[in-house]
Design an enzyme around this catalytic site. Structure first.
Site, PDB file in Angstrom:
ATOM      1  N   HIS A 164     -14.995  -3.105  -0.315  1.00  0.00           N
ATOM      2  CA  HIS A 164     -14.382  -4.398   0.025  1.00  0.00           C
ATOM      3  C   HIS A 164     -15.487  -5.237   0.653  1.00  0.00           C
ATOM      4  CE1 HIS A 164     -10.181  -2.798  -0.313  1.00  0.00           C
ATOM      5  NE2 HIS A 164     -10.813  -1.672  -0.054  1.00  0.00           N
ATOM      6  N   HIS A 183      -9.335   6.985  -3.206  1.00  0.00           N
ATOM      7  CA  HIS A 183      -9.399   7.709  -1.918  1.00  0.00           C
ATOM      8  C   HIS A 183      -8.336   8.796  -1.723  1.00  0.00           C
ATOM      9  CE1 HIS A 183      -6.531   4.538  -1.287  1.00  0.00           C
ATOM     10  NE2 HIS A 183      -7.429   3.626  -1.025  1.00  0.00           N
ATOM     11  N   ASP A 195     -14.788   3.258  -0.048  1.00  0.00           N
ATOM     12  CA  ASP A 195     -13.747   2.383   0.491  1.00  0.00           C
ATOM     13  C   ASP A 195     -14.317   1.581   1.671  1.00  0.00           C
ATOM     14  OD1 ASP A 195     -11.354   1.091   0.750  1.00  0.00           O
ATOM     15  OD2 ASP A 195     -10.243   2.801   1.531  1.00  0.00           O
ATOM     16  N   HIS A 200     -14.335  -4.443   9.281  1.00  0.00           N
ATOM     17  CA  HIS A 200     -13.552  -5.328  10.161  1.00  0.00           C
ATOM     18  C   HIS A 200     -14.393  -5.511  11.412  1.00  0.00           C
ATOM     19  CE1 HIS A 200      -9.869  -5.016   7.778  1.00  0.00           C
ATOM     20  NE2 HIS A 200     -10.046  -3.706   7.732  1.00  0.00           N
TER      21      HIS A 200
HETATM   22  O1  DOR Z   1      -8.046   1.259   5.203  1.00  0.00           O
HETATM   23  C1  DOR Z   1      -7.992   0.438   4.298  1.00  0.00           C
HETATM   24  N1  DOR Z   1      -8.680  -0.715   4.374  1.00  0.00           N
HETATM   25  N2  DOR Z   1      -7.254   0.704   3.231  1.00  0.00           N
HETATM   26  C2  DOR Z   1      -7.012  -0.226   2.300  1.00  0.00           C
HETATM   27  O2  DOR Z   1      -6.238   0.035   1.406  1.00  0.00           O
HETATM   28  C3  DOR Z   1      -7.618  -1.565   2.394  1.00  0.00           C
HETATM   29  C4  DOR Z   1      -8.815  -1.560   3.260  1.00  0.00           C
HETATM   30  C5  DOR Z   1      -9.228  -2.952   3.715  1.00  0.00           C
HETATM   31  O3  DOR Z   1      -9.288  -3.839   2.854  1.00  0.00           O
HETATM   32  O4  DOR Z   1      -9.505  -3.120   4.880  1.00  0.00           O
HETATM   33 ZN    ZN Z   2      -9.905   0.114  -0.483  1.00  0.00          ZN
END
Ligand code: DOR
Ligand code: ZN
Length: 373
Positions: free
Chosen positions: A16, A183, A256, A260
């Site tokens: 992401h 995942h 993954d 943040h």
């Molecule tokens: O932990 C996660 N973060 N799982 C997800 O499905 C999306 C991802 C995010 O975009 O932060």
């Molecule tokens: Zn993801």
């Protein structure tokens, strides 16, 4: 002492990068720099941006933005939550004008329950998505968690994944879809994938470094910095996942990578997701060295070789998503003897933290170079 080995530029088929819409968490520039520092030269990026990648216009915008990124090949998943997105996707795959855009799309991604970004698919269109992906011969990546189980139990227990993986495989069987499970985190999920493969279905899956190296036992120390969907599991699940890596049930290791900010993670409602694209290779090299990188817990060390990294982080994702990457495009030289300590502040992701803070690893990337082809 030095022990130099060469790997191809790795492929991480689940990241992401947050652009557009969440540039305060990460941008294509910052997160691809992080990827390159981790020996990852190609990524497949998820659709839960703002706007989400659920239209041809949104995909076109991402492709245009990625043109400024020279040394990382970014491919994109097309998201689907409702009927209109199915129409958009059909246009992308059928209309000649979209040919070049189509070549940058790695496949379709669906969320079977809500996660970060509220992309849960409308139940009324799930079957159509499986049917159309099969008809178009496009891999369908599924985030498998069951909304009913999760509504009953906010810890999102293993049964949630099990139920959802079961349902997704049932639909893949019904329509002949190439289903790729994102995942995978539980032993039950792993057994279902194993059986589907035995039954001859085109079902593949990936595991994330955080599920391979962290467990619920780390939750107390990590707090929100260990919060992700699906969540951390017990050590038994972790051991089962390593079994799946060694016996070939798990096709890819994919991070993954989900940055943040520290402030968001420290807030009253921390979002789910952890970064990982830069730390995957050093963690795996440590295991190749016969060491376990977790500072407190030692599990029986898996028989994991550099050849496995090449298979799980290059060959398999390359084949599954039809990326057509050449093995010799990039050379990633690693020194298997160099020991160092992971610190979030030294990493290149915009978020500036890592769930593997302070871990000692053995194996350092010393050079990434492009071969003149
Ligand atoms: O932990 C996660 N973060 N799982 C997800 O499905 C999306 C991802 C995010 O975009 O932060
Ligand atoms: Zn993801």
């Amino acid at each position: 002492m030095t022990n130099i080995q060469t790997l191809p530029g790795l492929i991480d088929c689940h990241v992401h990068f947050r652009e557009p819409g969440f540039e305060h968490k990460g941008t294509m520039v910052s997160e691809s720099a992080s990827a390159r520092s981790g020996g990852v030269m190609s990524v497949c990026e998820m659709p839960n941006t703002n706007p989400p990648t659920t239209t041809c216009v949104a995909l076109k915008d991402k492709v245009a933005r990625s043109a400024q990124i020279r040394d990382t090949d970014i491919r994109f998943f097309f998201g689907m939550t409702s009927d209109e997105h199915l129409e958009e996707f059909l246009a992308l795959w059928k209309e000649a004008a979209y040919e070049s855009l189509q070549s940058r799309c790695a496949g379709v991604k669906v969320y079977l329950d809500h996660s970060t970004g509220n992309q849960k698919i409308d139940v009324a269109v799930i079957k159509d998505v499986f049917r159309i992906c099969a008809a178009m011969n496009v891999p369908l990546v599924a985030h498998c968690e069951d909304p009913l189980v999760n509504a009953r139990d906010p810890r999102r227990p293993p049964e949630s994944e099990e139920r959802s993986v079961h349902d997704a495989i049932t639909m893949a069987r019904m329509y002949g879809t190439h289903l790729h499970i994102a995942h995978l985190s539980t032993e039950q999920g792993l057994r279902l994938v194993q059986q589907a493969k035995k039954d001859g279905l085109t079902v593949t899956c990936e595991a994330a470094p955080h599920h391979l190296f962290l467990s619920m036992e780390d939750e107390e120390i990590l707090g929100a910095f260990g919060k992700m969907n699906p969540p951390l599991r017990t050590l038994d699940h972790q051991e089962a996942l390593w079994g799946g890596i060694l016996d070939g049930t798990i096709d890819c290791i994919a991070t993954d990578h989900a940055p943040h900010t520290v402030e968001e993670k420290k807030s009253d409602h921390p979002p789910s997701g952890v970064p990982g694209v830069e730390t995957m290779l050093p963690l795996l090299l440590t295991v190749v060295n016969g060491k376990w990188p977790h500072p407190l817990r030692k599990i029986r060390n898996p028989e994991f070789k550099i050849r496995n990294i090449e298979r799980l982080c290059f060959e398999n994702p390359n084949k599954i998503f039809g990326l057509e990457k050449k093995k010799d495009e990039w050379q990633v030289k690693v020194d298997l003897d160099q020991e160092w300590v992971i610190h979030g502040k030294d990493l290149h992701s915009k978020c500036g933290w890592t769930p593997f803070e302070g871990w000692g690893v053995q194996g350092k990337i010393i050079e990434v170079s492009k071969n003149s082809l």
